[in-house]
Design a protein around this motif. Structure first.
Motif, PDB file in Angstrom:
ATOM      1  N   THR A  90       0.854  -1.196   0.000  1.00  0.00           N
ATOM      2  CA  THR A  90       0.000   0.000   0.000  1.00  0.00           C
ATOM      3  C   THR A  90       0.881   1.233   0.000  1.00  0.00           C
ATOM      4  N   LEU A  91       0.722   2.054  -1.025  1.00  0.00           N
ATOM      5  CA  LEU A  91       1.476   3.304  -1.155  1.00  0.00           C
ATOM      6  C   LEU A  91       0.495   4.467  -1.014  1.00  0.00           C
ATOM      7  N   TYR A  92       0.973   5.547  -0.399  1.00  0.00           N
ATOM      8  CA  TYR A  92       0.064   6.698  -0.292  1.00  0.00           C
ATOM      9  C   TYR A  92       0.864   7.988  -0.348  1.00  0.00           C
ATOM     10  N   HIS A  93       0.189   9.082  -0.653  1.00  0.00           N
ATOM     11  CA  HIS A  93       0.805  10.399  -0.515  1.00  0.00           C
ATOM     12  C   HIS A  93      -0.229  11.409  -0.049  1.00  0.00           C
ATOM     13  N   ILE A  94       0.265  12.553   0.369  1.00  0.00           N
ATOM     14  CA  ILE A  94      -0.614  13.686   0.675  1.00  0.00           C
ATOM     15  C   ILE A  94      -0.210  14.765  -0.319  1.00  0.00           C
ATOM     16  N   GLN A  95      -1.120  15.074  -1.229  1.00  0.00           N
ATOM     17  CA  GLN A  95      -0.743  15.968  -2.335  1.00  0.00           C
ATOM     18  C   GLN A  95      -1.941  16.829  -2.745  1.00  0.00           C
ATOM     19  N   TRP A  96      -1.662  17.980  -3.293  1.00  0.00           N
ATOM     20  CA  TRP A  96      -2.718  18.866  -3.797  1.00  0.00           C
ATOM     21  C   TRP A  96      -3.388  18.250  -5.011  1.00  0.00           C
TER      22      TRP A  96
END
Ligand code: P5A
Length: 446
Positions: A131-137
């Motif tokens: 599971t990969l995630y990011h916090i991005q606009w």
């Protein structure tokens, strides 16, 4: 931080363009400034809360073994042509051309890009689960951006993507996300109820939205009132355990709770009448299992244990990080201003000096400021040469959970006043005792 040196452009007047309380309070407290419809600058106080929310999201994702990365805001159109969503997404997608006349877009979500990263690097079931995630606009050219950060065009999202060998494994990832979200929202002082929802443009029939009940919410929801008694609390979960995660899912989703898209009047009427609730809610997150929708379209396959190439099973999971600021304020304010839950407050406590320039009061405030910082806390010291009334009004507006009031009269008796923003209750105590009290409160905050 000393308020005399901070940048806190509070507004005296109530801004007329803001129709809901969270938007008004965010503008008045100097947290955001609108640059264009649905596009905001995050001023220092707003940015501080936004960072705090991101920190909680990171901690809870990583607790479950999810791995952070960062993808760009701009994406090539080709990837979206492969999945078939380039045309389907319609006018909500902001389309751009670079100097070489290449089609690009400002990402509204990242299923395509993460699938591309996956297919270029992973070929075997041995590398799963992942599971990969990011916090991005993100950018969605919403028809009606409104309510401030609640429905923006540019907004901050945590988006995570799971890759699994089969449906069972992917459903475990789904359940795991549901568990992480329950804990994430509770740490932010929110009750967010998972509700059966609709897949929309992301796809998949297996999906839950998380809703915070609020009269200003954009979604109409139907639920069994028993669901609001459920608390996740500080239980420890083994995220690798299929059974433990499934048990939490069942506990939190077995009662009737649906958005209007999936509402079933006949089923709803089976609940005893006194427990049936119809309300409005703010959608602060959504989780999806969509199987092989993107992996098949984009050729993201892995070799299984039998040596066959099979499309990977996927889901995606989003938290509306910038929207959460609005949701928290909608859920926690009074007529004087914001009341931050301790888990997300921009500063842990405010120090109000009632007689700036008085040697004793100044020294006591300096002492408190240093002592709180020495405990690892982040106080805001109102050291401006202002009337007491104005200082109280600012503190109430920006909503710090605790205030220490320092004045010559109290100091004569060796005391300062500790006030709770939520209850308004004040207690006199020695300055050292106030520091201890505040340190104790935050030691108990997750
Ligand atoms: C899940 C992650 C997705 O985009 N793809 C990646 C899936 N889901 S979603 O439901 O469309 O969005 C996730 C959350 O983002 C917030 N959100 C918004 N916040 C502010 N302004 C908007 N215009 C906006 N649109 C979506 C919501 O909280 C939503 O649950």
């Amino acid at each position: 931080m000393r308020l005399s040196r901070y940048f806190l452009p509070v507004l005296k007047e109530t801004p007329s363009e803001a129709s809901i309380v969270s938007h008004r309070l965010m503008l008045r407290a100097g947290m955001i400034k609108q640059e264009q419809a649905g596009i905001y600058s995050w001023l220092p106080l707003g940015f501080k809360v936004l960072q705090r929310l991101q920190q909680i999201v990171h901690e809870e994702q990583q607790r479950a073994g999810h791995i952070p990365l960062l993808m760009p805001t701009l994406q090539p159109a080709e990837l979206w042509k492969e999945s078939g969503r380039y045309d389907a997404y319609g006018a909500e997608m902001l389309r751009i051309k670079d100097r070489h006349d290449r089609d690009m877009l400002y990402g509204p979500t990242n299923e395509e890009m993460i699938t591309d990263i996956f297919r270029q690097n992973i070929a075997s079931y041995r590398d799963l689960p992942l599971t990969l995630y990011h916090i991005q606009w993100k950018f969605r050219d919403e028809i009606r951006p409104r309510f401030g950060v609640m429905r923006g065009r540019e907004f901050l999202m945590k988006d995570g993507y799971n890759f699994d060998i089969d449906m069972d494994a992917a459903l475990h990832a789904y359940n795991r996300h549901l568990v992480t979200y329950l804990r994430t929202y509770e740490r932010m002082g929110l009750q967010a109820i998972p509700m059966r929802a609709d897949g929309g443009p992301i796809g998949g029939d297996y999906t839950h939205e998380f809703l915070v009940l609020a009269d200003t919410g954009e979604s109409e929801v139907f639920y069994d009132s028993e669901i609001t008694d459920l608390k996740f609390g500080d239980r420890e979960i083994d995220f690798d355990s299929v059974d433990e995660c499934r048990a939490v899912l069942e506990e939190f989703t077995s009662r009737y709770a649906r958005t209007d898209e999936t509402h079933d009047e006949a089923l709803f009427n089976e609940i005893p009448e006194e427990r049936r609730r119809t309300a409005r809610g703010i959608e602060v997150g959504q989780i999806f299992y969509f199987g092989t929708k993107y992996s098949e379209a984009m050729g993201a396959t892995v070799q299984n244990a039998a040596g066959e190439n099979v499309p990977v099973h996927m889901g995606s999971h989003g938290i509306g990080v910038s929207r959460l600021l609005g949701a928290i304020i909608e859920a926690s304010h009074d007529d004087k201003g914001i009341i931050w839950p301790e888990g997300v407050t921009p500063f842990h406590a405010g120090i109000v000096n009632l007689r700036q320039g008085d040697a004793e009061a100044d020294a006591a405030c300096e002492g408190l400021y240093k002592a709180l910082r020495a405990k690892g806390l982040d106080p805001l010291y109102d050291d401006r040469d202002e009337r007491a009334g104005a200082k109280f009004a600012t503190m109430d507006l920006i909503g710090l959970p605790w205030r220490i009031t320092v004045g010559p009269r109290g100091l004569k008796n060796g005391v300062v006043e500790l006030t709770s923003r939520k209850t308004g209750e004040s207690t006199e105590m020695a300055p050292e005792a106030a520091v201890e009290e505040i340190a104790k409160i935050y030691a108990g905050v997750l």
